[in-house]
Structures are given as structure tokens and as C-alpha cells.
Design a protein around this motif. Sequence first.
Motif, short mmCIF file in Angstrom:
data_model
loop_
_atom_site.label_atom_id
_atom_site.label_comp_id
_atom_site.label_asym_id
_atom_site.label_seq_id
_atom_site.Cartn_x
_atom_site.Cartn_y
_atom_site.Cartn_z
N ASP A 286 31.08 68.81 58.58
CA ASP A 286 31.74 68.73 57.28
C ASP A 286 32.42 67.36 57.17
OD1 ASP A 286 33.53 68.88 55.13
OD2 ASP A 286 34.05 70.97 55.51
N PRO A 287 32.07 66.54 56.17
CA PRO A 287 32.58 65.17 56.11
C PRO A 287 33.93 65.02 55.41
CG PRO A 287 31.04 65.50 54.32
CD PRO A 287 31.09 66.81 55.09
N THR A 288 34.58 66.14 55.05
CA THR A 288 35.80 66.05 54.25
C THR A 288 36.88 65.22 54.91
OG1 THR A 288 35.30 68.24 53.36
CG2 THR A 288 37.51 67.39 52.97
N VAL A 289 36.93 65.22 56.23
CA VAL A 289 37.98 64.46 56.94
C VAL A 289 37.98 62.98 56.56
CG1 VAL A 289 36.55 64.00 58.98
CG2 VAL A 289 39.05 64.05 59.19
N ASP A 290 36.82 62.43 56.22
CA ASP A 290 36.75 61.00 55.89
C ASP A 290 37.50 60.66 54.61
OD1 ASP A 290 35.36 60.26 58.15
OD2 ASP A 290 33.39 60.24 57.19
N LEU A 291 37.81 61.67 53.81
CA LEU A 291 38.54 61.40 52.56
C LEU A 291 40.02 61.09 52.81
CD1 LEU A 291 37.00 64.11 50.22
CD2 LEU A 291 36.43 61.68 50.34
N VAL A 292 40.49 61.23 54.05
CA VAL A 292 41.89 60.86 54.32
C VAL A 292 42.14 59.40 54.00
CG1 VAL A 292 42.15 62.64 56.09
CG2 VAL A 292 41.54 60.29 56.77
N VAL A 293 41.09 58.59 54.03
CA VAL A 293 41.25 57.17 53.72
C VAL A 293 41.83 56.98 52.32
CG1 VAL A 293 38.91 56.84 52.78
CG2 VAL A 293 40.09 54.92 53.89
N ALA A 294 41.51 57.88 51.41
CA ALA A 294 42.02 57.76 50.05
C ALA A 294 43.53 57.91 50.00
CB ALA A 294 41.37 58.81 49.16
N TRP A 295 44.06 58.78 50.86
CA TRP A 295 45.50 59.05 50.85
C TRP A 295 46.30 57.99 51.59
CZ3 TRP A 295 46.39 62.36 47.22
CH2 TRP A 295 45.43 63.32 46.92
N GLU A 296 45.63 57.20 52.42
CA GLU A 296 46.37 56.18 53.18
C GLU A 296 46.26 54.79 52.57
OE1 GLU A 296 47.08 54.67 57.74
OE2 GLU A 296 45.07 55.31 57.18
N VAL A 297 45.08 54.35 52.20
CA VAL A 297 44.91 52.94 51.84
C VAL A 297 44.76 52.69 50.34
CG1 VAL A 297 43.85 52.47 54.08
CG2 VAL A 297 42.39 52.86 52.11
N LEU A 298 44.67 53.75 49.55
CA LEU A 298 44.45 53.58 48.12
C LEU A 298 45.65 54.05 47.31
CD1 LEU A 298 40.76 54.88 47.90
CD2 LEU A 298 41.54 52.51 48.10
N ASP A 299 45.89 53.38 46.20
CA ASP A 299 46.88 53.86 45.25
C ASP A 299 46.22 54.92 44.36
OD1 ASP A 299 45.27 52.41 43.55
OD2 ASP A 299 46.77 50.88 43.08
N GLU A 300 46.95 55.42 43.38
CA GLU A 300 46.43 56.50 42.55
C GLU A 300 45.14 56.11 41.83
OE1 GLU A 300 47.95 59.52 38.96
OE2 GLU A 300 49.32 58.08 39.87
N ALA A 301 45.10 54.89 41.30
CA ALA A 301 43.90 54.44 40.60
C ALA A 301 42.73 54.28 41.56
CB ALA A 301 44.17 53.12 39.87
N GLY A 302 43.01 53.78 42.75
CA GLY A 302 41.97 53.63 43.75
C GLY A 302 41.41 54.96 44.20
N ARG A 303 42.31 55.94 44.38
CA ARG A 303 41.84 57.29 44.74
C ARG A 303 40.95 57.87 43.65
NH1 ARG A 303 47.05 57.64 47.01
NH2 ARG A 303 47.99 58.61 45.16
N ALA A 304 41.35 57.67 42.41
CA ALA A 304 40.53 58.18 41.31
C ALA A 304 39.15 57.53 41.30
CB ALA A 304 41.24 57.94 39.98
N ALA A 305 39.10 56.22 41.62
CA ALA A 305 37.82 55.51 41.65
C ALA A 305 36.93 56.05 42.76
CB ALA A 305 38.06 54.02 41.81
N LEU A 306 37.52 56.25 43.94
CA LEU A 306 36.74 56.79 45.06
C LEU A 306 36.22 58.19 44.72
CD1 LEU A 306 37.42 56.66 48.83
CD2 LEU A 306 37.18 58.89 47.74
N ARG A 307 37.11 59.02 44.18
CA ARG A 307 36.71 60.39 43.87
C ARG A 307 35.60 60.43 42.83
NH1 ARG A 307 40.52 65.51 41.84
NH2 ARG A 307 38.79 66.99 41.90
N ARG A 308 35.72 59.58 41.83
CA ARG A 308 34.71 59.52 40.76
C ARG A 308 33.37 59.03 41.33
NH1 ARG A 308 37.77 57.11 37.66
NH2 ARG A 308 37.20 54.97 38.21
N GLU A 309 33.42 57.99 42.15
CA GLU A 309 32.19 57.40 42.70
C GLU A 309 31.46 58.38 43.62
OE1 GLU A 309 29.66 53.95 42.96
OE2 GLU A 309 31.44 54.30 41.72
N LEU A 310 32.23 59.18 44.37
CA LEU A 310 31.63 60.15 45.30
C LEU A 310 31.38 61.51 44.65
CD1 LEU A 310 33.31 59.93 48.84
CD2 LEU A 310 30.91 59.56 48.26
N ASP A 311 31.91 61.71 43.46
CA ASP A 311 31.79 62.99 42.75
C ASP A 311 32.36 64.13 43.60
OD1 ASP A 311 31.16 64.69 40.66
OD2 ASP A 311 29.11 65.04 41.36
N VAL A 312 33.63 63.96 43.99
CA VAL A 312 34.30 64.96 44.84
C VAL A 312 34.85 66.08 43.96
CG1 VAL A 312 36.14 65.34 46.51
CG2 VAL A 312 34.89 63.15 46.50
#
Length: 307
Positions: A237-263
Motif C-alpha cells: 500500500d503506497p499511502t505512506v509516501d503521501l507523508v511528504v505532502a504534510w512535511e514539505v508542502l504548504d496548503e497549495a502545494g498539498r492541493a497540487a500533489l493531491r490533484r495531480e495524483l487524484d488522491v
Amino acid sequence: MSTDGHADQPRLHADELPIDTGLVRRLVSRAFPDLAVLDLRPVAGSGSSNALFHLGDDLVVRLPRQPGGGVGIVKESRWLPVVAGAVEVAVPEIVGVGEPDLGYPERWSIARWLPGDVATPAKTGSVPLGVDLARFLAALRTVAVPEGTVSAELSSYRALPLVDLNPDFRELVEECGPLDVGIDLHEALRVWELATDACSTTAEPVFLHGDLVAENLLVRDGRLTGVLDLGGLAVGDPTVDLVVAWEVLDEAGRAALRRELDVDDATWTTSRGWALLIALMTFAYYGETMPRRCADRLVMARAALAG
């Protein structure tokens, strides 16, 4: 085992293997005599899994800090070329693998040094980085999974469904209770329960990095240029890799990652639990020895709690 009489690397583990420049110089001389003439010096800020030494200007020697760590070295030598062929950013290139010798019990490696700045927890303007990280993760997930049962080499607790780690999380909360970790542990338990309720136990197994955090990312001008330390590479299960969003990205960056990956919502909620688990593990284990890592994980935990 030491010839210089002192360790070049801070002691981080109770079972830390003694490693210093003298030992590394002798290992390199015996295994790779053509490289023995190159300057050798410790890398400032080595990680917790491997002690790192510059070898000349373009190479790095990596020695596992603990017994059993050579498994990750062998894994990287097998899988890094495969990953490199799938992703667009740089990953380490192994030049050679050394065998146990001179009393040092593990395999170790020499890799090419990758240029770039180590990522730091983001505050603003991380949308391009979020897109880059999403594309790296998407590409990593396209690597063909070996047929049949996943081997022990590619197994990891971080590839399990989050709910399987419920006892571990609750134990960590108890350990962190007496510590001033900087977050509300009651709120952490509440968010954890949301995460475990949301997690899938039937996710399609794919390749995952397993330790996609700031210190393993190289950036330049706000863009991702390299990903380090694939010793935790696993299938599951690859969900653990999404922790990067909570550490290195701001809110807009997290939204971009989530949108790009279709989470989807459930996976995103589960990733908050993974972020809290990894943060609490860090506070409990490295609270006194790695303050910079703990500060980064505090950013991760607070972001995950805020949602």
C-alpha cells in the motif's frame, strides 16, 4: 576496528556499529583500490540509517549504522537501476558494493554524489514541488511488481494497511506522553482513529519509497531534482509516501500533489495517520539525538492535525 581513535559519526542507536574515517579508508582501499587515492571525509548531517563519507568530489560511501542494514544496500543495488529508468528525477547510482571486511559486518556501497539542496519544510510557494512529487510517485508506481508473493526484500511495515499498526501508535502515544513533543496527543489519537477507519486493506500493491521525507529530497529553485535513500523501497500500500505532502508542502502545494495524483478522500485521511505515526516515532526515538529531524516531523505532525 578504528584506526583514527574516534568516531566521525554521532551515535544514534544502542547497537550502532563503530565507523570512522580510518575504517572507511581501509575498506575502500581493499575493495576498490583504484579509488583509494581520493580524498575521504565525513558528510555533515549523515542520516540515521547510513554513515556517509565524501569520496573525492563526485562519490559518496554509505555504511549501514546497524546490524542488518546491509539488506538495504543490496536492495538498492538491485532496484535503483530499475527505478532510475522509470522516474524523471535523479536517484542514486551505485558504483560498487563492498563486502563485510576488517571486522565491519555489513555490505556497504559507493554511489555517485547527487547535487542539490536538501528540502526543508515548506512555508509558501510549493505548488511546482507538489506537482514534481506527484509525478515522481506516479512514475514509481508504474515499476512492474515481481510476480508471485512479494519477497522479504520488498516487504516493510510501511507497506502495510495503516490499521495494522494501531497497537504501535497507541504505544507511541504513551511513550510521548511524558515528553514535550509540541502537539496535542489527544487530538492525535482522534485523527489517528479517523485515519484507521478510512484506510483500505485491499489496496493494489505497487512500489513505494517508504521514507519520502524532507531529508531524502533534493531541490533546486523550488523544483524536485533528486530522491535519496531507497533502502526502504517496498511493495504494498503506497499511502505512506503521501507523508511528504504534510512535511514539505504548504496548503497549495498539498492541493497540487493531491490533484495531480487524484488522491481520494479516504486515502488522504489515511495519510494524516501515517504522518502522525512517523512523527511520534521520531519524537520517541530521536528526541535527544536528532533535533533537526524532530523539528521537521513537528511541522509534519502539526500540518496533519490541522488537516
